[in-house]
Structure formats: structure tokens, C-alpha cells
Write an enzyme that holds these catalytic residues in place. Structure first.
Site, mmCIF file in Angstrom:
data_model
loop_
_atom_site.group_PDB
_atom_site.id
_atom_site.type_symbol
_atom_site.label_atom_id
_atom_site.label_comp_id
_atom_site.label_asym_id
_atom_site.label_seq_id
_atom_site.Cartn_x
_atom_site.Cartn_y
_atom_site.Cartn_z
ATOM 1 N N LYS A 40 0.830 -1.202 0.000
ATOM 2 C CA LYS A 40 0.000 0.000 0.000
ATOM 3 C C LYS A 40 0.869 1.259 0.000
ATOM 4 C CE LYS A 40 -3.898 -0.212 2.094
ATOM 5 N NZ LYS A 40 -4.686 -0.696 3.199
ATOM 6 N N ARG A 110 -3.302 2.733 8.690
ATOM 7 C CA ARG A 110 -3.602 1.505 7.952
ATOM 8 C C ARG A 110 -2.413 0.567 7.922
ATOM 9 N NH1 ARG A 110 -7.618 2.447 3.739
ATOM 10 N NH2 ARG A 110 -8.549 4.481 4.094
ATOM 11 N N GLY A 119 -7.866 -8.037 4.702
ATOM 12 C CA GLY A 119 -8.693 -8.151 5.901
ATOM 13 C C GLY A 119 -8.012 -8.818 7.077
ATOM 14 N N MET A 121 -5.236 -7.768 8.758
ATOM 15 C CA MET A 121 -4.652 -6.886 9.768
ATOM 16 C C MET A 121 -5.576 -5.674 9.961
ATOM 17 S SD MET A 121 -0.624 -7.047 9.071
ATOM 18 C CE MET A 121 -0.786 -6.588 7.375
ATOM 19 N N ARG A 355 -3.109 -1.864 -6.398
ATOM 20 C CA ARG A 355 -2.308 -3.081 -6.256
ATOM 21 C C ARG A 355 -2.672 -4.039 -7.371
ATOM 22 N NH1 ARG A 355 -5.202 -5.135 -0.692
ATOM 23 N NH2 ARG A 355 -7.243 -5.505 -1.572
ATOM 24 N N HIS A 474 -4.954 -32.398 6.872
ATOM 25 C CA HIS A 474 -5.306 -33.729 6.370
ATOM 26 C C HIS A 474 -6.263 -33.619 5.181
ATOM 27 C CE1 HIS A 474 -7.707 -37.481 6.391
ATOM 28 N NE2 HIS A 474 -6.528 -38.044 6.612
ATOM 29 N N SER A 814 14.387 -43.550 -19.612
ATOM 30 C CA SER A 814 13.211 -42.851 -19.112
ATOM 31 C C SER A 814 13.149 -43.109 -17.605
ATOM 32 C CB SER A 814 11.947 -43.367 -19.789
ATOM 33 O OG SER A 814 10.831 -42.699 -19.265
ATOM 34 N N CYS A 881 8.880 -40.609 -16.951
ATOM 35 C CA CYS A 881 7.513 -41.077 -17.190
ATOM 36 C C CYS A 881 6.796 -41.444 -15.900
ATOM 37 C CB CYS A 881 7.498 -42.232 -18.184
ATOM 38 S SG CYS A 881 8.371 -43.686 -17.583
ATOM 39 N N TYR A 901 12.688 -34.431 -22.149
ATOM 40 C CA TYR A 901 11.224 -34.325 -22.162
ATOM 41 C C TYR A 901 10.645 -34.832 -20.849
ATOM 42 C CZ TYR A 901 11.073 -39.359 -23.022
ATOM 43 O OH TYR A 901 11.219 -40.711 -22.897
HETATM 44 C C1 PEP Z 1 7.564 -45.679 -12.664
HETATM 45 O O1 PEP Z 1 7.958 -46.572 -11.929
HETATM 46 O O2 PEP Z 1 7.763 -44.473 -12.444
HETATM 47 C C2 PEP Z 1 6.803 -46.004 -13.884
HETATM 48 C C3 PEP Z 1 6.476 -45.065 -14.745
HETATM 49 O O3 PEP Z 1 6.414 -47.281 -14.041
HETATM 50 P P1 PEP Z 1 5.197 -47.934 -13.271
HETATM 51 O O4 PEP Z 1 4.467 -46.858 -12.559
HETATM 52 O O5 PEP Z 1 4.374 -48.596 -14.296
HETATM 53 O O6 PEP Z 1 5.890 -48.880 -12.348
#
Ligand code: PEP
Ligand code: MG
Length: 927
Positions: A40, A110, A119, A121, A355, A474, A814, A881, A901
Site C-alpha cells: 500500500k 492503515r 482483511g 490486519m 495493487r 489432512h 526414461s 515417465c 522431455y
Molecule cells: C515408474 O515406476 O515411475 C513407472 C512409470 O512405471 P510404473 O508406474 O508402471 O511402475
């Protein structure tokens, strides 16, 4: 605007410079000083420097706040003298005197932290009033009612905030006074006599509750108010808010002392709040509301219904035009939509605050594209400005916009703990929720807070609502994990298990068990009734597509998808995936009548495999062995054909893009019935005349395959080594599918991925086996080019640590971070998440669930593997993956690790595209 005008003519005596003043077209601070002046204060300084009309005032810095606490809640040395000097300057600039009975200066005190804490403070208005200055105010305004109204407001506010008198001690007499004018009477119905009487009652209340008279010395008022605003930094509301928003507790708040301007000086006055664009749907129009003849608190408190800001155009055209112009100027300067507070005092416009405006996901995306088109921001800035969670929101079901706009929320505050829109009947306990759901009802679980005992109810509920708990409660943690919309920590909601009702102490609205409610996990709001829900379509959101198109330009990593079916592949492609990073072939084994076929093969797999080895060694087979081989081979041949069809579908859907097909991975018992179920079935049948031979064999097979730790047992590449036909037929199916699609004019790009490799020899053995199979297919292909690459998953710590050896046999890695996390932590991925892991996250033993957000140690293993892998094979292709491939924070870590990737579920692809771009941009900034 000027950015660096910070010199001051005003002397200051404190050891540090604690005060920055503004007014009369000049300011000591500026907009870049949010750390020191709060949002502010920095905004007011910046607006003043820009020549905009601001009421004179000064900011006491956040450092002063911290020093105040460090000093045992005493103003630091010299600060009070500086305040007195700054007040002199405000007097000069406003042409009024603080405590001057003839021409009184009133101020607001303020709060204003670096980050907006709406709101949370405290603020005191109309400070500087006592019996003498009141007379001056009445004379100046020409309105006795105005004066007395300002005075009773001041005593009530100051009494509550500074002197700790309970709000209801003022509210009750106020309500009482209003009641005399009828049931629906408003504040504005109170006349001078009422207000005078109220002032007397309020002063009496202060005396009774605090044992002292209401302070009449204006400087004492100022001193106490400054300290009260400092103190509100550590108030409960503010502490909770900072915890929920992850704002540091040591930032401190600034205090702004600002000349009061009055929007309640008649019908040529007014006050309002407005956004420079529509922050709900992104339309480029002023969006907000105002009240004629009112003070700011009336707009916020909802005492009177405000008018839309467009109405100001006809009511006060000059002020409207000026405001519009100022809004545009501020937007251009800050390069973003502004949230503005203004007051018009007798036809003169004052800007009280500017703001950056908060906005819905839809508005965020639309406004970012508009601003790029207008040349206000760059494409890069637009990409950086959108939050991945907003993209996520835009792709989830949402409440129908018109219905949402027309609905009045039950609550005023609540944490948007997990996105999405949920509609169901309110149920106050988990058992009942399960019972109702079993009868076909849709339910929303409403609890004061949830515990692990509520999990079964949460799992079947449409959404979750709690009165207590923050972002890592939770309820919030579980809801995000299981993908349910959740609003948490609605502290104003009194949830009574005894009466089965819930009601808001702020709005008075509520519901009882069995009533329909609608929970908006995107905004934290809850509504009575069932609001209509609409599916969000990517195809219908051109601005989102535009932003993601820009994002792709900035991203270094590509985004691929995990898809097992042609439809999924096509969807992910439409949403911007550039390949399939994981096609889990075992899902194809479970579909329809294939499962029976697979089971038939598994029953004879061991016998048939051993028999084949015998035959290869020139030994003769007995009749059983010959039968087993025949049964096994027949089943395998059928599966091979079916899988080839599957792969053809996927190659077509991903034409021209890489498809990583992973060979069979899970333990075989996953395709068989559960051991206990089968045991019960056979035992029962034996008691009633005998079990079938088939069931008995199945039971014997399940027993023979039983493992104590199947996730660490016969799965992944181990399976292919033990029963080679499974992976041989898969390899043939992949390559023959490729040939078929290529013959039909397509451009399939196949990569064969061997899972769960921990030792290079596992990979070498599998690769040798499969390369022989591939050679046969190439030989039979009749000149059609067959191209394929073998690669592996890195999902065992030993694999990561020996990646230089493994890379000699793999053209790509991967990272299977689901297994890699499981095996690095030693937590079972199937059991931990519902159990101790939740407690770990709730109790902050772990900062996050490592199965959702990549752990740094796991990322460290990935980095080792990347470096070692590339050291022997510089062109090694690297991706991820595991589930983490769709999580924005994990994507940032993947960028740092240097992957090529990330691959994630189709519905996460848009989020991942944005996150990948932001990761690349922030890594560039770091450099
Ligand atoms: C993994 O283990 O990250 C994976 C992609 O293979 P899966 O989940 O099928 O074991
Ligand atoms: Mg795995």
C-alpha cells in the site's frame, strides 16, 4: 513515472530512516520499495510521483515494525519524533491541523504488508477526533449528522482495534438504536440524536471494559493506533493467513498514516473499489462498485448494496473519466490489472490504493493474451504470469459462470485447498456419507476437520468442506491426492455435529445435513443448493491455447504423454503432447476376453518355457510338455495379433511422433485371482462335492507364484528373462505394427523400453534376445524399413548409479520415478500413501508427498544417471515417465537435471507445457 526519487527535505532523528512521506506531487518512496513500505505504501508513493491525486500521508516502514517487536513492543528510539515531524508535513500539505478545533486534520492508520493480506490486519479510520475537533469537522462539513456519525464510527473502531473492546459491545447498542427505526433499518437511518446517544454509550462501554476514558489527546490516539497496527501483524488471523499462503512471518507490516478524505460528505461524494479489467471473466472493462455518500468500510461490510462502477459514468461523469484515465495509466505502468480504491470528496477524486488484482483462472489467461496483443507485456511475461494451477483449473469441471455470478456464497473466507467443482448433499460424518453414496446419493463431506478415520468418506464424496485446517491439513492433502475438490479452513463456519447444521458467523447463511451444497475448490467458496456444473473443454479456450503455444516456444524440454490407448493418445496430441513417453502394454492384457487368454498362458508358462529349453537342447518332450507348449504358443500367438492391432492404433494416432512402448512390467500374479479368494473358492467347492480341475490348477499356480515382496520380485526385465516369450511376442507385435502402418503410408516411430533394469547384464541379455527377434522381422519385411531403438527405464537406484554401464546398451533412458521414489525411500508406493505418509506430510516430517513432488535426493540420483549416461553416450535421450512428469514443481527439477522431455497423463499435458516453459525461463534467469 519516476522510480528513484527518494531524497527528503524532512529531517529525521531516529538512527534508521523509518518514515517515507508523500503528498503535494512528491514522494520519498516509490513503487519498488514494497519490502520496506509494504504494497500500500509503495503504491501510494508511486501514484503520487505519477502526479495522481493522493491524500497526503506517510509510511512507517516494515523495519520499524520489526524493531518495535525487537525492542520489547516499544517504538524504537527517535521514531516518535520522526512521526511528529512527518505529521507537521502532512499538516502543511493538507492545509489542516492535527487536533486543530477549527480546521481539523483526521487521518487513517492503515496496515500494509509486502504481500496483500486482505482483511487480516487492522486499520483505524477518522483518527484525530475528540469533542473539540468534532465541532470543527461539523462546521467544515456543514453537517452535524456527518460529524457525529464519523465520531461514533471512530470510537467503535478504535475501541475494538486499539483498546481490545469486544466488537459485540458496540454492535449491540448500534443494533438497538437501529431497531427503533424499524426491523430493516440501516445505519443511515440513525439521526443526530441517535448518534450522539451512541457516542455516550460507546464511551461508557470503553470505560467499563478498559477502566479508562476514551483518549481525547490526538497524539495519544496516534501513538496507540500505530502500536495496534504493528501488533496486528502477529494477530491470529494474520498468522493463520501467512501459514496458509506460505508468507514469511518476519516481513513485518508497514503502517500508513493517511489524510482522511470523506466519501460521505453528501451526494457529490462517494467511495468504491474497482479493477481496471473484469477479474471474473477477463473482459476489458472497468469492473467494480461504489456507494454514493458512504465511507469505505460501508462498501466492504456490505451494509448497503453498492452500484456497479458503470453507473458512476452517469452519476459523476467527470470523476468517472478521470478514474478511467488513471486506471489505464496505472495499468500501463504496472503492466498488470490494478485493484483500485478511491474516494470522491465533494467532487474531487482521491486514489487511496493500487495493487495487482487477484483474478480467476479464466480472467488471468484472457487478460494476459489481451495485454500481449495491446503491447503492454511480452509473450514471455504472459507465460510467466499464468500459474500452472490456473491451467489445471481451466480443464476441470466448473460451475456454470452465470449461475455462479448470481449465487451468493455462504462463506466470505475459505482456503481453495483442491481445485474443481463439487455438488452434493451435505453429510457430517464419513460412515453416513458412505451409506448415502451406496444408495446412489451424491454427497459432500462436511467436517470441522478430517482425520485418517474419515478417509473412506472422503474417497466416495464429490467434495470436501472443513472448518479448520490450512493448505497442509489432512483434508487438503488427501483431497489433492485423490483429486477431489476441497474447501478447507472456513473458520467462520460453525459446524455442529449435534444439530447436524453448519452456518457462517459472517453471512448468517448455512445448511443442514441432507441439503444440497456446491463447493468451489477453485475459489474457496461454498454455495447453498446445486449449482450447474459444466465440463471445461480445451478446444473451447482459444486464449489458453495461445498461451500454451507461446509456452512451447520458450520450453527447452518437450512434453510427451503416458497413454495406452489410441483415444488417449489422440486426446493428448490434441492437447499438445509431442510423443508417447510411456505406453504400458500390460493394460492391454487385461481388457475383455484377453485376461482369460493371458491366464491360460500363465498357467502353463513355466512348464512350457522349461520344455522349450529342453527341446532346444535336443531333448525329447513328454506328452504333457508337448501339450503345454502347444497351449502356450497358441495363446501367445493370439495375444501377439491383438497387441499388434493395439500398436497400429497408437502409431496411427501419433503419426510422425515417437512412441515409447514399455515391455511387460508387473508381477504375473496381478493377472491372476487373489490367492485368498481362490483358496476360499476351492475349499468351499471341495466341501460341496469337489472343485474343478481348472480351479485347482489355478490355485496351485497362484501359490507357486506367490512372493513376499512382489514389487521387488519377478517383474520388469526379470520376467522377460525368465519367460522370454512374453517380451518376444511384444517386440514382434511392435515391429509388425510399424511395418503395417508404414505400408499404409504412415510414419510410425517406435522405441522399445525395457523396464526395471538394475544391472547392465539384465539389459544386455534382454536386448540380445529381442534383437534376434527383430532381425527376423527385418529379414521378412521385404524391404520396408523397420527402425527401432532399445532403451531402458531408470527406476532402481542401482540402475541410476551405474548409468554409464547401462548407457552402453541403451539409446534412451526414461526415469520411472514412481519406482525410483519407492526404492530410494524404501516406502511401498501402494501402501504408504494412505498410511504413515499422510501423517508425515501433516506433521511436516516430510515437506511434501514424494510420490507427488519429486524429492531432491531422487532428483540427485537422476542427475547422477544423466551425467554418467551422457558421459558414454552424448546423444542419449532422457525423459521422465513417473507421475512426477505432470507436477509443475517436479518439472522444474527435471529442467535442472537436464532431461529432454517430461511425459505425463493426457489431462496434465497442458499444465506440463506451461510448467516446462516456466522452468526453462526461470533457469535462464538463474544463470
Ligand atoms: C515408474 O515406476 O515411475 C513407472 C512409470 O512405471 P510404473 O508406474 O508402471 O511402475
Ligand atoms: Mg516402474
Amino acid at each position: 513515472m519516476v522510480d528513484t526519487q527518494t531524497t527528503s527535505e524532512r529531517p529525521h532523528v531516529a538512527a534508521k530512516r523509518y518514515i517515507y512521506a508523500w503528498g503535494a506531487g512528491t514522494a520519498e518512496g516509490n513503487g519498488n520499495m514494497k519490502d520496506l513500505l509494504g504494497g500500500k505504501g509503495a503504491g501510494l508513493a508511486e501514484m503520487t510521483l505519477a502526479g495522481l491525486p493522493t491524500p497526503p500521508g506517510f509510511t512507517i516502514t516494515t523495519v520499524a515494525c520489526n524493531d518495535y517487536f525487537a525492542n520489547g513492543k516499544q517504538l524504537p528510539e527517535g521514531l516518535w519524533q520522526d512521526v511528529l515531524d512527518a505529521m507537521k508535513q502532512v499538516e502543511t500539505r493538507s492545509g489542516k491541523g492535527f487536533g486543530d478545533p477549527k480546521n481539523p486534520l483526521l487521518v487513517s492508520v492503515r496496515s500494509g504488508a509486502k504481500f496483500s493480506m486482505p482483511g487480516m490486519m487492522d486499520t483505524v479510520l477518522n483518527l484525530g477526533l475528540n469533542e473539540e475537533t468534532l465541532a470543527g469537522l461539523i462546521a467544515l462539513s456543514g453537517s452535524e449528522r456527518f460529524g457525529w456519525d464519523a465520531y461514533r464510527r471512530f470510537i467503535g473502531m478504535f475501541g475494538r482495534i486499539v483498546m481490545d473492546v469486544k466488537a459485540e459491545r458496540f454492535d449491540e447498542p448500534l443494533e438497538h438504536a437501529k431497531a427503533k427505526h424499524g426491523a430493516d433499518a440501516k445505519d443511515t437511518d440513525l439521526d443526530v440524536a441517535d448518534l450522539k446517544a451512541l457516542v455516550d454509550v460507546f464511551k461508557q462501554v470503553v470505560r467499563e471494559d478498559t477502566g479508562r476514558d476514551f483518549p481525547t489527546d490526538v497524539y495519544e490516539q496516534l501513538d496507540l493506533a500505530i502500536k495496534a497496527v504493528f501488533a496486528s501483524w502477529f494477530g491470529k488471523r494474520a498468522n493463520d493467513y501467512r501459514n496458509s499462503q506460505k508468507i514469511a512471518h518476519d516481513l513485518g507490516t508497514a503502517v500508513n498514516v493517511v489524510t482522511m478524505v470523506f466519501g460521505n460528505m453528501g451526494n457529490d461524494s462517494g467511495t468504491g473499489v474497482a479493477f481496471t479489467r473484469n477479474t471474473f471473466d477477463g473482459t476489458n472493462e472497468l469492473y467494480g462498485e461504489y456507494l454514493v455518500n458512504a465511507q469505505g468500510e460501508d462498501v466492504v461490510a456490505g451494509i448497503r448494496t453498492p452500484e456497479p462502477i458503470s453507473q458512476l459514468k452517469t452519476e459523476m461523469p467527470a470523476s468517472y473519466d478521470e478514474f478511467l484515465k488513471i486506471g489505464r495509466q496505472l495499468e500501463k505502468h504496472y503492466k498488470d490489472v490494478q485493484d483500485l480504491e478511491f474516494t470522491i470528496e465533494r467532487g474531487k477524486l482521491y486514489m487511496l490504493q493500487t495493487r495487482i488484482a487477484k483474478r480467476t483462472a479464466e480472467a488471468a489467461v484472457k487478460i494476459a493474451v489481451q495485454m500481449v496483443n495491446e503491447g503492454v507485456i511480452t509473450q514471455k511475461e504472459a507465460v510467466e504470469r499464468i500459474e500452472p494451477a490456473q491451467v489445471d483449473q481451466l480443464l476441470r469441471p466448473q460451475f456454470e459462470r452465470k449461475a455462479l455470478a448470481a449465487a451468493k456464497a455462504i462463506n466470505t473466507e475459505g482456503l481453495n485447498a483442491s481445485p474443481g467443482a463439487a455438488v452434493g448433499k451435505a453429510v457430517f460424518d464419513a460412515d453416513l456419507a458412505v451409506e448415502w453414496q451406496a444408495k446412489g446419493e451424491k454427497v459432500v463431506l462436511v467436517r470441522v476437520e478430517t482425520s485418517p478415520d474419515d478417509f473412506h468418506g472422503m474417497a466416495i464424496a464429490e467434495g470436501i468442506l472443513t472448518a479448520r485446517g490450512g493448505a497442509t491439513s489432512h483434508a487438503a492433502v488427501v483431497a489433492r491426492q485423490i483429486g477431489k475438490p476441497c474447501v478447507a479452513g472456513v473458520s467462520e463456519l460453525n459446524v455442529s455435529y449435534a444439530t447436524r447444521t453448519a452456518s457462517s458467523s459472517k453471512t448468517g447463511m448455512g445448511f443442514k445435513e441432507g441439503d444440497w451444497i456446491s463447493v468451489d475448490g477453485n475459489t474457496g467458496r461454498v454455495y447453498a443448493g446445486a449449482l450447474p456444473v459444466v465440463d471445461a473443454k480445451f478446444e473451447d479456450q482459444p486464449e489458453l491455447q495461445t498461451i500454451l503455444g507461446w509456452a512451447d516456444e520458450f520450453a527447452r524440454m518437450a512434453v510427451w504423454t503416458n497413454a495406452d490407448k489410441p483415444e488417449e493418445a489422440a486426446q493428448a496430441r490434441a492437447w499438445g503432447a509431442h510423443g508417447i513417453g510411456l505406453c504400458r502394454t500390460e493394460h492391454m492384457f487385461r481388457e475383455g476376453d484377453r485376461l482369460a487368454m493371458v491366464r491360460g498362458a500363465i498357467l502353463v508358462a513355466n512348464v512350457a518355457t522349461r520344455a522349450k529349453a529342453k527341446a532346444a537342447a535336443g531333448e525329447a518332450l513328454n506328452a504333457d510338455e508337448t501339450d503345454a507348449v502347444a497351449t502356450f504358443d497358441a495363446a501367445m500367438a493370439k495375444l501377439e495379433k491383438l497387441q499388434q492391432g493395439d500398436f497400429e492404433g497408437i502409431f496411427k494416432a501419433m503419426d510422425g511422433l515417437p512412441v515409447v512402448v514399455r515391455l511387460i512390467d508387473p508381477p504375473l500374479h496381478e493377472f491372476l485371482p487373489n490367492l485368498e479368494d481362490q483358496l476360499v473358492k476351492v475349499t468351499r467347492a471341495e466341501e460341496h462335492g469337489g472343485a474343478s480341475e481348472e480351479d485347482k490348477i489355478l490355485l496351485a499356480t497362484i501359490k507357486s507364484m506367490h512372493e513376499q515382496n512382489p514389487m521387488l520380485g519377478l517383474r520388469g526385465c526379470r520376467l522377460g528373462i525368465m519367460i522370454p516369450d512374453f517380451v518376444k511376442i511384444q517386440t514382434r507385435a511392435i515391429l509388425n505394427a510399424q511395418i503395417a502402418v508404414r505400408k499404409a503410408g504412415g510414419n510410425p516411430i517406435a522405441k522399445i523400453m525395457i523396464p526395471l533394469v538394475g544391472h547392465v547384464n539384465e539389459l544386455k541379455a534382454t536386448r540380445t534376445l529381442l534383437a534376434a527377434e527383430a532381425d527376423k522381422i527385418v529379414a521378412a519385411a521385404g524391404g520396408v524399413s523397420v527402425d527401432y531403438k532399445f532403451g531402458t527405464m531408470i527406476e532402481i537406484p542401482r540402475g541410476a548409479l551405474t548409468a554409464d554401464e547401462i548407457a552402453t546398451e541403451a539409446s534412451f533412458f526414461s526415469f520411472g520415478t514412481n519406482d525410483l521414489t519407492q526404492m530410494t525411500f524404501g516406502y511401498s508406493r501402494d501402501d504408504a500413501e494412505g498410511g504413515f505418509l499422510l501423517k508425515y506430510v501433516e506433521d511436516k516430517i516430510l515437506p511434501v508427498n514424494p510420490f507427488q513432488t519429486l524429492d531432491d535426493a531422487v532428483a540427485g540420483l537422476m542427475k547422477i544417471a544423466v551425467d554418467k549416461g551422457r558421459s558414454v553416450r552424448p546423444d542419449l535421450e532422457l525423459g521422465i515417465c513417473g507421475e512426477h512428469g505432470g507436477d509443475p514443481e517436479s518439472i522444474h527439477k527435471c529442467e535442472k537435471v537436464g532431461l529432454d522431455y517430461v511425459s505425463c497423463s493426457p489431462f496434465r499435458v497442458p499444465v506440463a507445457r506451461l510448467a516446462a516453459a516456466q522452468a526453462a525461463l526461470s533457469t535462464q534467469h538463474d544463470k
